[in-house]
Design a protein around this motif. Structure first.
Motif, mmCIF file in Angstrom:
data_model
loop_
_atom_site.group_PDB
_atom_site.id
_atom_site.type_symbol
_atom_site.label_atom_id
_atom_site.label_comp_id
_atom_site.label_asym_id
_atom_site.label_seq_id
_atom_site.Cartn_x
_atom_site.Cartn_y
_atom_site.Cartn_z
ATOM 1 N N SER A 182 13.513 -28.030 -12.314
ATOM 2 C CA SER A 182 13.994 -26.667 -12.586
ATOM 3 C C SER A 182 14.834 -26.218 -11.394
ATOM 4 C CB SER A 182 12.828 -25.711 -12.848
ATOM 5 O OG SER A 182 11.838 -25.818 -11.845
ATOM 6 N N ALA A 190 25.309 -24.969 -11.811
ATOM 7 C CA ALA A 190 24.791 -24.956 -13.183
ATOM 8 C C ALA A 190 25.689 -25.793 -14.101
ATOM 9 C CB ALA A 190 24.698 -23.519 -13.697
ATOM 10 N N ALA A 211 16.760 -24.280 -16.323
ATOM 11 C CA ALA A 211 17.494 -23.363 -15.444
ATOM 12 C C ALA A 211 16.776 -22.027 -15.305
ATOM 13 C CB ALA A 211 18.905 -23.143 -15.993
ATOM 14 N N GLU A 212 16.956 -21.415 -14.126
ATOM 15 C CA GLU A 212 16.594 -20.017 -13.853
ATOM 16 C C GLU A 212 15.107 -19.729 -13.717
ATOM 17 O OE1 GLU A 212 18.856 -17.987 -12.870
ATOM 18 O OE2 GLU A 212 20.396 -19.468 -13.334
#
Length: 235
Positions: A182, A190, A211-212
């Protein structure tokens, strides 16, 4: 092979390009041309896409000459200003070729008695913009330091793989453990994960990339000037 690799590394250092950043092209001028077996070794060691041997590197390099005052002064004092002016205007590659071939540089435009050897000269090798050169009397290496967007992206991929592998070890995972990745990063990194995610997962034995939201062992990195926080967890 060793000499070319050492010179290539010196070129990388002078250009301040990390070894994990791929380079597109490298040119080598040498007394003999190496076959594909050896050029593949050179390309692998230096992370270069292509190695080409050439008889002429003059389009990438030039030489600047100045008189070595401690030797030229006593020998040709009355001609010193003319020697300085002549050397400033001389064709650097032609002069270097003459010096290598005969061991001397004759400035007959001043006087036939003005004969300069290598010890009489301060020689500086310069390079065309976008290229870095390194050489001696036998081998010259030229690296094309112009990085295409594709090469820059590949450099990011290699850096991310390296950082994730480091984190696997730091987290105490076994070599064959599958992991989840992650990350939190800006759109540049990204986009790298989106485009090359499968390649990255294959290299680090990951099952997924998220992601995030960070899960597992976290670490913040600066990758080629981009701030990114990575996390790894054992599956």
């Amino acid at each position: 092979v060793l000499k070319i690799v050492v010179m290539g590394r010196a070129c990388r250092n002078n250009a301040n390009i990390k070894n994990r950043q791929p380079i597109g092209q490298m040119y080598v001028k040498a007394a003999e041309e190496l076959n594909e077996f050896f050029t593949d070794i050179i390309a692998d060691e230096l992370n270069v896409k292509a190695v080409a041997f050439t008889d002429d590197v003059s389009s990438y390099t030039d030489y600047q000459f100045k008189p070595q005052l401690r030797t030229v002064g006593p020998k040709y004092g009355k001609y010193l200003k003319q020697i300085q002016a002549s050397l400033a205007e001389i064709n650097g590659n032609e002069a270097m070729a003459q010096l290598k071939a005969s061991g001397q540089l004759v400035l007959s435009n001043i006087s036939d008695e003005v004969v300069l050897t290598e010890e009489d000269l301060l020689i500086t090798m310069t390079q065309m913009e976008g290229f870095i050169t390194e050489g001696d009397n036998y081998v010259t290496v030229v690296l094309d330091t112009q990085l295409t967007p594709e090469l820059i992206e590949e450099g990011f991929v290699r850096e991310l793989i390296s950082k994730i592998q480091t984190m696997r070890k730091e987290a105490g995972f076994e070599v064959m453990d599958h992991i989840g990745i992650s990350y939190v990063a800006d759109e540049k990194v990204a986009a790298i994960f989106a485009k090359y995610g499968n390649d990255i997962m294959s290299e680090v034995l990951a099952d997924d990339i998220t992601a995030e939201s960070l899960v597992g062992y976290e670490k913040e990195w600066n990758i080629n000037g981009e701030k990114v926080t990575l996390a790894v967890i054992k599956k």
